[in-house]
Design a protein around this motif. Sequence first.
Motif, PDB file in Angstrom:
ATOM      1  N   UNK A  42      -0.476 -14.931   1.433  1.00 57.27           N
ATOM      2  CA  UNK A  42      -0.877 -16.263   0.978  1.00 57.27           C
ATOM      3  C   UNK A  42      -1.507 -16.220  -0.410  1.00 57.27           C
ATOM      4  N   UNK A  43      -2.576 -15.478  -0.551  1.00 53.76           N
ATOM      5  CA  UNK A  43      -3.212 -15.309  -1.859  1.00 53.76           C
ATOM      6  C   UNK A  43      -2.889 -13.892  -2.337  1.00 53.76           C
ATOM      7  N   UNK A  44      -1.836 -13.788  -3.129  1.00 48.10           N
ATOM      8  CA  UNK A  44      -1.326 -12.452  -3.470  1.00 48.10           C
ATOM      9  C   UNK A  44      -1.728 -11.962  -4.854  1.00 48.10           C
ATOM     10  N   UNK A  45      -2.749 -12.564  -5.444  1.00 57.04           N
ATOM     11  CA  UNK A  45      -3.143 -12.165  -6.803  1.00 57.04           C
ATOM     12  C   UNK A  45      -3.605 -10.701  -6.851  1.00 57.04           C
ATOM     13  N   UNK A  46      -4.378 -10.296  -5.850  1.00 56.60           N
ATOM     14  CA  UNK A  46      -4.854  -8.914  -5.806  1.00 56.60           C
ATOM     15  C   UNK A  46      -3.684  -7.956  -5.571  1.00 56.60           C
ATOM     16  N   UNK A  47      -2.804  -8.329  -4.636  1.00 53.74           N
ATOM     17  CA  UNK A  47      -1.641  -7.493  -4.333  1.00 53.74           C
ATOM     18  C   UNK A  47      -0.726  -7.374  -5.549  1.00 53.74           C
ATOM     19  N   UNK A  48      -0.561  -8.465  -6.271  1.00 57.79           N
ATOM     20  CA  UNK A  48       0.269  -8.457  -7.483  1.00 57.79           C
ATOM     21  C   UNK A  48      -0.300  -7.504  -8.517  1.00 57.79           C
ATOM     22  N   UNK A  49      -1.615  -7.526  -8.663  1.00 58.82           N
ATOM     23  CA  UNK A  49      -2.289  -6.643  -9.622  1.00 58.82           C
ATOM     24  C   UNK A  49      -2.089  -5.176  -9.238  1.00 58.82           C
ATOM     25  N   UNK A  50      -2.153  -4.889  -7.929  1.00 57.05           N
ATOM     26  CA  UNK A  50      -1.948  -3.525  -7.448  1.00 57.05           C
ATOM     27  C   UNK A  50      -0.546  -3.041  -7.784  1.00 57.05           C
ATOM     28  N   UNK A  51       0.448  -3.921  -7.561  1.00 57.90           N
ATOM     29  CA  UNK A  51       1.842  -3.565  -7.860  1.00 57.90           C
ATOM     30  C   UNK A  51       2.020  -3.317  -9.351  1.00 57.90           C
ATOM     31  N   UNK A  52       1.499  -4.210 -10.163  1.00 61.16           N
ATOM     32  CA  UNK A  52       1.662  -4.087 -11.621  1.00 61.16           C
ATOM     33  C   UNK A  52       0.995  -2.828 -12.163  1.00 61.16           C
ATOM     34  N   UNK A  74      13.456   1.710  -4.110  1.00 61.21           N
ATOM     35  CA  UNK A  74      13.460   1.078  -2.785  1.00 61.21           C
ATOM     36  C   UNK A  74      12.071   0.539  -2.449  1.00 61.21           C
ATOM     37  N   UNK A  75      11.051   1.350  -2.648  1.00 65.56           N
ATOM     38  CA  UNK A  75       9.690   0.933  -2.312  1.00 65.56           C
ATOM     39  C   UNK A  75       9.201  -0.179  -3.246  1.00 65.56           C
ATOM     40  N   UNK A  76       9.587  -0.104  -4.507  1.00 59.63           N
ATOM     41  CA  UNK A  76       9.181  -1.128  -5.469  1.00 59.63           C
ATOM     42  C   UNK A  76       9.783  -2.485  -5.092  1.00 59.63           C
ATOM     43  N   UNK A  77      11.040  -2.465  -4.689  1.00 61.21           N
ATOM     44  CA  UNK A  77      11.703  -3.710  -4.282  1.00 61.21           C
ATOM     45  C   UNK A  77      11.050  -4.283  -3.020  1.00 61.21           C
ATOM     46  N   UNK A  78      10.744  -3.419  -2.060  1.00 60.68           N
ATOM     47  CA  UNK A  78      10.081  -3.866  -0.831  1.00 60.68           C
ATOM     48  C   UNK A  78       8.717  -4.484  -1.135  1.00 60.68           C
ATOM     49  N   UNK A  79       7.970  -3.841  -2.016  1.00 55.84           N
ATOM     50  CA  UNK A  79       6.641  -4.333  -2.366  1.00 55.84           C
ATOM     51  C   UNK A  79       6.722  -5.691  -3.055  1.00 55.84           C
ATOM     52  N   UNK A  80       7.703  -5.837  -3.935  1.00 52.78           N
ATOM     53  CA  UNK A  80       7.860  -7.098  -4.660  1.00 52.78           C
ATOM     54  C   UNK A  80       8.218  -8.230  -3.707  1.00 52.78           C
ATOM     55  N   UNK A 130       0.832  -1.210   0.000  1.00 54.55           N
ATOM     56  CA  UNK A 130       0.000   0.000   0.000  1.00 54.55           C
ATOM     57  C   UNK A 130       0.868   1.263   0.000  1.00 54.55           C
ATOM     58  N   UNK A 131       1.993   1.191   0.714  1.00 58.34           N
ATOM     59  CA  UNK A 131       2.916   2.325   0.765  1.00 58.34           C
ATOM     60  C   UNK A 131       3.508   2.595  -0.618  1.00 58.34           C
ATOM     61  N   UNK A 132       3.836   1.529  -1.328  1.00 58.48           N
ATOM     62  CA  UNK A 132       4.371   1.653  -2.694  1.00 58.48           C
ATOM     63  C   UNK A 132       3.344   2.295  -3.618  1.00 58.48           C
TER      64      UNK A 132
END
Length: 218
Positions: free
Chosen positions: A76-86, A63-69, A33-35
Amino acid sequence: MKNIKIVSGIALIVLGFTSCKDEKQEQAEKKIDSYVAYVDSVKNVKTDDLKADWAAVEAEYDRRAEEAQLALADIKDNSVATEKINTSKVKYEEFKDEMTALFTPAPSSKQQLRNALFGEGKIGEDMSFSWVNAQNIHSVYQQFVHTVENNKDSYSREDWDEIKLMYEALDSRKNTVEKEGLSSEDNRKISGLKLKFAPMYTLNRMGAKSDENADAKK
């Protein structure tokens, strides 16, 4: 009684693991979320401020992008989080391209002419032709002559002077390349291009000078 104590103990241990796991996931989600928030906030900063601190902005983004990745591994189920990052990554890259275009000064008219004759950034102030070799020199002449032919009516006298300077520098490089394995077939084709260029240069430079003199009289 003993069995009850053992089961209770196991339950407490499992609860402890679950609590730690939940906390770890919560921290991971906060990093993501910070990223996302950082990318959105950067887009709201004034352009002048960004230009002054662009290196720091990029360093903080990395730095923030690396932390988020890395944080994805703790969800556990990171599909939503992955979509947010992308999504944020695409937003930032598009924004970065816009800023880079704004921060980069437009090339001089002379450099624009060189870019057209040889390709973007191939010839700079050092006028180095070291990238021209026996394998590509025919295509370099070809682009040069065809570009001049296509734009001959729009060149000023100063443009023609620059074209002649570049042409002579390319010819000088050809003398070196001939000793490095230039094929007879490419040499023949280059000679044909040179025969096309010479009268085109002479006639059109004279015409450009005449036009400028006529404009000056007005």
